[in-house]
Write an enzyme that holds these catalytic residues in place. Structure first.
Site, PDB file in Angstrom:
ATOM      1  N   LYS A 194     -12.251  -1.008   4.506  1.00  0.00           N
ATOM      2  CA  LYS A 194     -12.569  -1.758   3.302  1.00  0.00           C
ATOM      3  C   LYS A 194     -13.624  -2.831   3.615  1.00  0.00           C
ATOM      4  O   LYS A 194     -14.735  -2.493   3.950  1.00  0.00           O
ATOM      5  CB  LYS A 194     -11.288  -2.336   2.708  1.00  0.00           C
ATOM      6  CG  LYS A 194     -10.095  -1.335   2.724  1.00  0.00           C
ATOM      7  CD  LYS A 194     -10.289  -0.145   1.803  1.00  0.00           C
ATOM      8  CE  LYS A 194      -9.279   0.985   2.015  1.00  0.00           C
ATOM      9  NZ  LYS A 194      -7.888   0.633   2.012  1.00  0.00           N
ATOM     10  N   TYR A 228       0.847  -1.193   0.000  1.00  0.00           N
ATOM     11  CA  TYR A 228       0.000   0.000   0.000  1.00  0.00           C
ATOM     12  C   TYR A 228       0.886   1.249   0.000  1.00  0.00           C
ATOM     13  O   TYR A 228       1.874   1.320   0.731  1.00  0.00           O
ATOM     14  CB  TYR A 228      -0.897  -0.049   1.250  1.00  0.00           C
ATOM     15  CG  TYR A 228      -1.924   1.040   1.273  1.00  0.00           C
ATOM     16  CD1 TYR A 228      -2.987   1.039   0.377  1.00  0.00           C
ATOM     17  CD2 TYR A 228      -1.826   2.085   2.189  1.00  0.00           C
ATOM     18  CE1 TYR A 228      -3.930   2.059   0.395  1.00  0.00           C
ATOM     19  CE2 TYR A 228      -2.771   3.096   2.215  1.00  0.00           C
ATOM     20  CZ  TYR A 228      -3.815   3.083   1.310  1.00  0.00           C
ATOM     21  OH  TYR A 228      -4.739   4.087   1.331  1.00  0.00           O
TER      22      TYR A 228
HETATM   23  C1  PLP Z   1      -6.609   1.273   2.427  1.00  0.00           C
HETATM   24  C2  PLP Z   1      -5.461   0.421   2.799  1.00  0.00           C
HETATM   25  C3  PLP Z   1      -4.615   0.762   3.869  1.00  0.00           C
HETATM   26  C4  PLP Z   1      -4.766   2.049   4.641  1.00  0.00           C
HETATM   27  O1  PLP Z   1      -5.944   2.084   5.362  1.00  0.00           O
HETATM   28  P1  PLP Z   1      -6.747   3.437   5.737  1.00  0.00           P
HETATM   29  O2  PLP Z   1      -7.917   2.917   6.472  1.00  0.00           O
HETATM   30  O3  PLP Z   1      -7.070   4.141   4.465  1.00  0.00           O
HETATM   31  O4  PLP Z   1      -5.822   4.243   6.595  1.00  0.00           O
HETATM   32  C5  PLP Z   1      -3.595  -0.119   4.197  1.00  0.00           C
HETATM   33  N1  PLP Z   1      -3.397  -1.257   3.505  1.00  0.00           N
HETATM   34  C6  PLP Z   1      -4.181  -1.612   2.471  1.00  0.00           C
HETATM   35  C7  PLP Z   1      -3.908  -2.887   1.734  1.00  0.00           C
HETATM   36  C8  PLP Z   1      -5.236  -0.786   2.078  1.00  0.00           C
HETATM   37  O5  PLP Z   1      -5.999  -1.131   1.036  1.00  0.00           O
END
Ligand code: PLP
Length: 406
Positions: A213, A116
């Site tokens: 997510k 990420y």
């Molecule tokens: C979105 C995401 C993050 C970061 O998370 P946030 O909730 O946006 O801070 C970290 N790792 C992965 C794989 C992500 O998709």
């Protein structure tokens, strides 16, 4: 290095609804109450003293713990088959709390090739400020990882599937090397959720989620979670959680508890929709490549079979054309929103080269397989026929623009 819990026989579909909550302790309230409070009163000065000394259990102040948040943490620990969990105000607050807790100046990290973007940013900052060097590796063989191990290697950090090209890392292979040298393995499990992949069960030590997510699942909360051994999380809770302070709000914890109840139901649909869409894309003359871990033609399909329950909800594909064609294609979609993030009820589509991976220098970007023609789709919960129709009509339009005889 660290112990995690043994597997229970109860099914996850039941755990997501019941674990960590006893209505009898909350006046019979069917759903967990939201403790929207910053602080907690003490019955006496002596009780306050005992709470601060750790001689009596109980709440003090919401940055140090909150009942609604605690229910979420207990449920998540069960779902990931871990001893304990901690919730944070974002996925990045969770990632940073873990990385800072596990390292000291001049340490070394081994990391999977694609991660990420903000995690990459954090690792770069740690290198500049604290001389913590990170080696990136595709982790295709044990030897590849073993050759990077140093006395000061503090952790191995893995993301699988890797965004946006959906390459997989074989977690068992990583664990084999890590155990030899007693190095903790940290896995960002955001793309799979505990329903599709349980790294702790495979022998990894710590799991991180952007709960924004699939765990939340409705595009209405930004949050993070860490699951792992109780000793380690106790330390995080009184250091990088308490003193850095990236905590979750009680209301957001409640939204995640609500989202979690439908995690298996949603994921089943995300995955079956993604399979149908993959089939359609593979047949379309305007599509040159399709990357989906649940596709038997995917080069890492044997790893999918080994460590994932299903292929997940993300599909990436290359269209025939250039960057402008990719942008035209996105603009011609009727109802699929152009947006980053993933795991929501809505299907979301984005262009990694100019969006999520725009900061990656072109050369590294192309080496990672992120071309100007690559599109990433987070497959939502709509009828798969409607998602396919929308994608197909935009692809057909593009074909006509490029070749009027189409
Ligand atoms: C979105 C995401 C993050 C970061 O998370 P946030 O909730 O946006 O801070 C970290 N790792 C992965 C794989 C992500 O998709």
């Amino acid at each position: 290095m660290m112990k995690n819990k043994k597997k229970r026989s109860i099914k996850m579909d039941t755990m997501v609804i019941h674990d960590g909550y006893d209505a009898n302790q909350f006046q019979g309230s069917l759903t967990p109450p939201i403790f929207q409070t910053s602080t907690f009163t003490f019955e006496s000065a002596e009780q306050g003293e005992r709470r601060f000394a750790g001689d009596e259990d109980g709440y003090i102040y919401s940055r140090l713990g909150n009942p609604t948040v605690r229910i979420l943490e207990e449920r998540m620990a069960q779902l990931e088959n871990g001893e304990a969990a901690l919730a944070f105000g974002s996925g990045m607050a969770a990632v940073s709390a873990v990385l800072i807790a596990l390292t000291k100046a001049s340490d070394h990290i081994i990391c999977s090739q694609g991660i990420y973007g903000c995690t990459f940013g954090l690792l770069s900052m740690m290198k500049e400020k604290y001389h913590i060097h990170t080696d990136f590796t595709p982790m295709e063989t044990e030897e590849q990882i073993r050759s990077l191990v140093r006395p000061e290697t503090a952790l191995i950090y893995v993301e699988t599937p890797i965004n946006p090209t959906m390459k997989l890392v074989d977690l068992e292979l990583v664990v084999n090397v890590a155990k030899e040298y007693d190095i903790p393995v940290v896995v960002d499990n955001t793309f799979s959720s505990p329903y599709l992949q349980q790294p702790l069960t495979i022998g990894c030590d710590i799991v991180i989620h952007s709960a924004t997510k699939y765990i939340g699942g409705h595009g209405d909360v930004v949050a993070g979670l860490v699951v792992g051994p109780k000793d380690f999380l106790d330390e995080v809770s009184v250091t990088t959680q308490k003193d850095v302070g990236g905590i979750i709000s009680p209301f957001d914890a409640w939204l995640l508890l609500r989202g979690l109840k439908t995690l298996p139901v949603r994921l089943d649909r995300h995955c079956s929709n993604a399979r149908k869409i993959t089939e359609m894309l593979k047949e379309h003359p305007m599509v040159s490549k399709v990357y989906y871990p649940g596709d038997p033609d995917h080069p890492d399909y044997p790893i999918t079979k080994k460590q994932m329950k299903q292929g997940g909800g993300l599909v990436s594909f290359e269209i025939k054309g250039d960057k402008q064609d990719a942008q035209k294609f996105l603009n011609m979609l009727n109802f699929i929103p152009i947006a980053v993030s993933l795991g929501d009820a809505e299907t979301l589509i984005q262009h990694p080269a100019t969006m999520t991976h725009a900061v990656v220098p072109e050369e590294s970007r192309l080496k990672m397989g992120i071309t100007d023609q690559l599109i990433r789709l987070s497959v939502g919960l709509e009828a798969w026929e409607d998602i396919c129709d929308d994608l197909k009509q935009a692809l057909d339009e593009l074909a006509k623009m490029k070749n009027p005889a189409y």
